[in-house]
Design a protein around this motif. Structure first.
Motif, mmCIF file in Angstrom:
data_model
loop_
_atom_site.group_PDB
_atom_site.id
_atom_site.type_symbol
_atom_site.label_atom_id
_atom_site.label_comp_id
_atom_site.label_asym_id
_atom_site.label_seq_id
_atom_site.Cartn_x
_atom_site.Cartn_y
_atom_site.Cartn_z
ATOM 1 N N ARG A 12 0.853 -1.186 0.000
ATOM 2 C CA ARG A 12 0.000 0.000 0.000
ATOM 3 C C ARG A 12 0.887 1.232 0.000
ATOM 4 N N VAL A 13 0.626 2.112 -0.953
ATOM 5 C CA VAL A 13 1.402 3.345 -1.068
ATOM 6 C C VAL A 13 0.412 4.506 -1.022
ATOM 7 N N THR A 14 0.647 5.449 -0.104
ATOM 8 C CA THR A 14 -0.204 6.625 0.026
ATOM 9 C C THR A 14 0.681 7.866 -0.022
ATOM 10 N N MET A 15 0.319 8.816 -0.889
ATOM 11 C CA MET A 15 1.073 10.059 -1.021
ATOM 12 C C MET A 15 0.100 11.225 -1.119
ATOM 13 N N GLU A 16 0.477 12.343 -0.535
ATOM 14 C CA GLU A 16 -0.323 13.560 -0.661
ATOM 15 C C GLU A 16 -0.107 14.168 -2.045
ATOM 16 N N THR A 17 1.143 14.437 -2.395
ATOM 17 C CA THR A 17 1.491 14.999 -3.701
ATOM 18 C C THR A 17 2.627 14.193 -4.298
ATOM 19 N N ASN A 27 1.450 -7.822 -7.091
ATOM 20 C CA ASN A 27 0.032 -8.116 -7.231
ATOM 21 C C ASN A 27 -0.733 -7.616 -6.008
ATOM 22 N N ASN A 28 -2.012 -7.294 -6.210
ATOM 23 C CA ASN A 28 -2.921 -6.845 -5.148
ATOM 24 C C ASN A 28 -2.405 -5.604 -4.420
ATOM 25 N N CYS A 29 -1.813 -4.674 -5.143
ATOM 26 C CA CYS A 29 -1.283 -3.442 -4.541
ATOM 27 C C CYS A 29 -2.327 -2.323 -4.632
ATOM 28 N N ILE A 30 -2.228 -1.391 -3.696
ATOM 29 C CA ILE A 30 -3.115 -0.231 -3.677
ATOM 30 C C ILE A 30 -2.252 1.027 -3.642
ATOM 31 N N VAL A 31 -2.506 1.936 -4.571
ATOM 32 C CA VAL A 31 -1.768 3.199 -4.640
ATOM 33 C C VAL A 31 -2.790 4.323 -4.530
ATOM 34 N N ARG A 32 -2.616 5.197 -3.514
ATOM 35 C CA ARG A 32 -3.508 6.339 -3.316
ATOM 36 C C ARG A 32 -2.688 7.616 -3.355
ATOM 37 N N VAL A 33 -3.057 8.514 -4.263
ATOM 38 C CA VAL A 33 -2.359 9.792 -4.411
ATOM 39 C C VAL A 33 -3.418 10.890 -4.517
ATOM 40 N N THR A 34 -3.250 11.950 -3.729
ATOM 41 C CA THR A 34 -4.204 13.052 -3.779
ATOM 42 C C THR A 34 -3.967 13.931 -5.001
ATOM 43 N N ASP A 46 -4.625 -7.344 -10.367
ATOM 44 C CA ASP A 46 -5.600 -7.015 -9.321
ATOM 45 C C ASP A 46 -5.147 -5.850 -8.437
ATOM 46 N N CYS A 47 -4.592 -4.813 -9.052
ATOM 47 C CA CYS A 47 -4.130 -3.638 -8.318
ATOM 48 C C CYS A 47 -5.137 -2.495 -8.478
ATOM 49 N N ARG A 48 -5.097 -1.555 -7.530
ATOM 50 C CA ARG A 48 -5.950 -0.374 -7.584
ATOM 51 C C ARG A 48 -5.087 0.871 -7.516
ATOM 52 N N VAL A 49 -5.448 1.851 -8.336
ATOM 53 C CA VAL A 49 -4.790 3.156 -8.314
ATOM 54 C C VAL A 49 -5.890 4.192 -8.129
ATOM 55 N N GLU A 50 -5.788 4.997 -7.068
ATOM 56 C CA GLU A 50 -6.784 6.025 -6.778
ATOM 57 C C GLU A 50 -6.093 7.378 -6.751
ATOM 58 N N VAL A 51 -6.512 8.279 -7.653
ATOM 59 C CA VAL A 51 -5.910 9.610 -7.766
ATOM 60 C C VAL A 51 -7.037 10.634 -7.759
#
Length: 123
Positions: A12-17, A27-34, A46-51
Protein backbone atom coordinates in the motif's frame (compact mmCIF):
# COMPACT_ATOMS: atom_id res chain seq x y z
CA UNK A 1 13.28 13.95 -10.92
CA UNK A 2 13.39 11.55 -7.98
CA UNK A 3 12.38 7.96 -8.52
CA UNK A 4 10.70 5.70 -5.95
CA UNK A 5 10.29 1.96 -6.51
CA UNK A 6 8.16 -0.38 -4.41
CA UNK A 7 8.46 -4.13 -4.94
CA UNK A 8 6.24 -6.83 -3.44
CA UNK A 9 2.71 -8.17 -3.27
CA UNK A 10 -0.09 -6.54 -1.28
CA UNK A 11 1.79 -3.25 -0.85
CA UNK A 12 0.00 0.00 0.00
CA UNK A 13 1.40 3.35 -1.07
CA UNK A 14 -0.20 6.62 0.03
CA UNK A 15 1.07 10.06 -1.02
CA UNK A 16 -0.32 13.56 -0.66
CA UNK A 17 1.49 15.00 -3.70
CA UNK A 18 3.48 12.99 -6.22
CA UNK A 19 6.00 15.09 -8.13
CA UNK A 20 8.31 12.14 -8.75
CA UNK A 21 8.37 8.85 -10.61
CA UNK A 22 6.58 6.22 -8.57
CA UNK A 23 6.92 2.61 -9.72
CA UNK A 24 5.04 -0.20 -7.94
CA UNK A 25 5.59 -3.82 -8.95
CA UNK A 26 3.48 -6.57 -7.38
CA UNK A 27 0.03 -8.12 -7.23
CA UNK A 28 -2.92 -6.84 -5.15
CA UNK A 29 -1.28 -3.44 -4.54
CA UNK A 30 -3.12 -0.23 -3.68
CA UNK A 31 -1.77 3.20 -4.64
CA UNK A 32 -3.51 6.34 -3.32
CA UNK A 33 -2.36 9.79 -4.41
CA UNK A 34 -4.20 13.05 -3.78
CA UNK A 35 -2.38 15.23 -6.32
CA UNK A 36 -0.38 13.52 -9.11
CA UNK A 37 2.00 15.81 -10.97
CA UNK A 38 4.56 13.15 -11.86
CA UNK A 39 4.51 9.61 -13.20
CA UNK A 40 2.82 6.60 -11.61
CA UNK A 41 3.61 3.17 -13.04
CA UNK A 42 1.97 0.04 -11.63
CA UNK A 43 2.85 -3.45 -12.87
CA UNK A 44 0.80 -6.30 -11.42
CA UNK A 45 -2.53 -8.05 -11.32
CA UNK A 46 -5.60 -7.02 -9.32
CA UNK A 47 -4.13 -3.64 -8.32
CA UNK A 48 -5.95 -0.37 -7.58
CA UNK A 49 -4.79 3.16 -8.31
CA UNK A 50 -6.78 6.03 -6.78
CA UNK A 51 -5.91 9.61 -7.77
CA UNK A 52 -7.95 12.72 -6.89
CA UNK A 53 -6.32 15.31 -9.23
CA UNK A 54 -4.26 13.98 -12.13
CA UNK A 55 -1.91 16.39 -13.89
CA UNK A 56 0.74 13.77 -14.77
CA UNK A 57 0.68 10.28 -16.21
CA UNK A 58 -0.60 6.94 -14.96
CA UNK A 59 0.56 3.69 -16.58
CA UNK A 60 -1.00 0.40 -15.52
CA UNK A 61 0.13 -3.01 -16.80
CA UNK A 62 -1.67 -6.15 -15.64
CA UNK A 63 -5.06 -7.77 -15.48
CA UNK A 64 -8.05 -7.00 -13.32
CA UNK A 65 -6.91 -3.51 -12.41
CA UNK A 66 -8.97 -0.49 -11.42
CA UNK A 67 -7.80 3.08 -11.96
CA UNK A 68 -9.99 5.72 -10.31
CA UNK A 69 -9.42 9.40 -11.08
CA UNK A 70 -11.66 12.05 -9.51
CA UNK A 71 -10.59 14.87 -11.83
CA UNK A 72 -8.45 14.80 -14.96
CA UNK A 73 -6.67 17.94 -16.09
CA UNK A 74 -5.54 18.98 -19.55
CA UNK A 75 -2.30 17.30 -20.57
CA UNK A 76 -2.61 14.29 -18.30
CA UNK A 77 -2.24 10.74 -19.60
CA UNK A 78 -3.75 7.42 -18.51
CA UNK A 79 -2.68 4.13 -20.13
CA UNK A 80 -4.07 0.70 -19.27
CA UNK A 81 -2.55 -2.49 -20.71
CA UNK A 82 -4.12 -5.87 -20.00
CA UNK A 83 -7.45 -7.66 -19.85
CA UNK A 84 -10.29 -6.66 -17.49
CA UNK A 85 -8.85 -3.23 -16.66
CA UNK A 86 -11.25 -0.44 -15.76
CA UNK A 87 -10.94 3.34 -15.68
CA UNK A 88 -13.38 5.41 -13.62
CA UNK A 89 -13.38 9.19 -13.95
CA UNK A 90 -15.57 11.08 -11.49
CA UNK A 91 -17.48 7.90 -10.64
CA UNK A 92 -18.28 6.97 -14.26
CA UNK A 93 -16.81 4.07 -16.19
CA UNK A 94 -14.78 5.29 -19.16
CA UNK A 95 -14.08 2.99 -22.09
CA UNK A 96 -10.39 2.56 -22.75
CA UNK A 97 -8.76 0.66 -25.58
CA UNK A 98 -7.46 -2.55 -24.08
CA UNK A 99 -4.15 -3.97 -25.23
CA UNK A 100 -3.26 -7.61 -24.69
CA UNK A 101 -0.22 -9.70 -25.54
CA UNK A 102 -0.76 -11.76 -28.65
CA UNK A 103 0.88 -14.76 -30.23
CA UNK A 104 2.97 -14.24 -33.32
CA UNK A 105 0.75 -13.41 -36.31
CA UNK A 106 2.65 -15.99 -38.38
CA UNK A 107 1.80 -18.93 -36.12
CA UNK A 108 -1.58 -20.42 -35.51
CA UNK A 109 -0.66 -22.61 -32.57
CA UNK A 110 1.23 -22.15 -29.35
CA UNK A 111 3.44 -25.14 -30.24
CA UNK A 112 4.92 -23.16 -33.16
CA UNK A 113 5.92 -20.35 -30.81
CA UNK A 114 7.37 -22.69 -28.18
CA UNK A 115 9.33 -24.63 -30.81
CA UNK A 116 10.90 -21.47 -32.24
CA UNK A 117 11.83 -20.18 -28.77
CA UNK A 118 13.32 -23.56 -27.80
CA UNK A 119 15.42 -23.64 -30.99
CA UNK A 120 16.69 -20.11 -30.33
CA UNK A 121 17.61 -20.87 -26.71
CA UNK A 122 19.44 -24.09 -27.57
CA UNK A 123 21.77 -22.26 -29.99
Amino acid sequence: MKKYSVLGNKKRVTMETNQTRLKVIGNNCIVRVTNNQGDIEVIGNDCRVEVKDNYGSINFVGSGGLVTVTKRWKGDRVTLVGPNCHLQVDGKEKPMPSYEAQLSPFSKELDDVIDSIFTFVMR
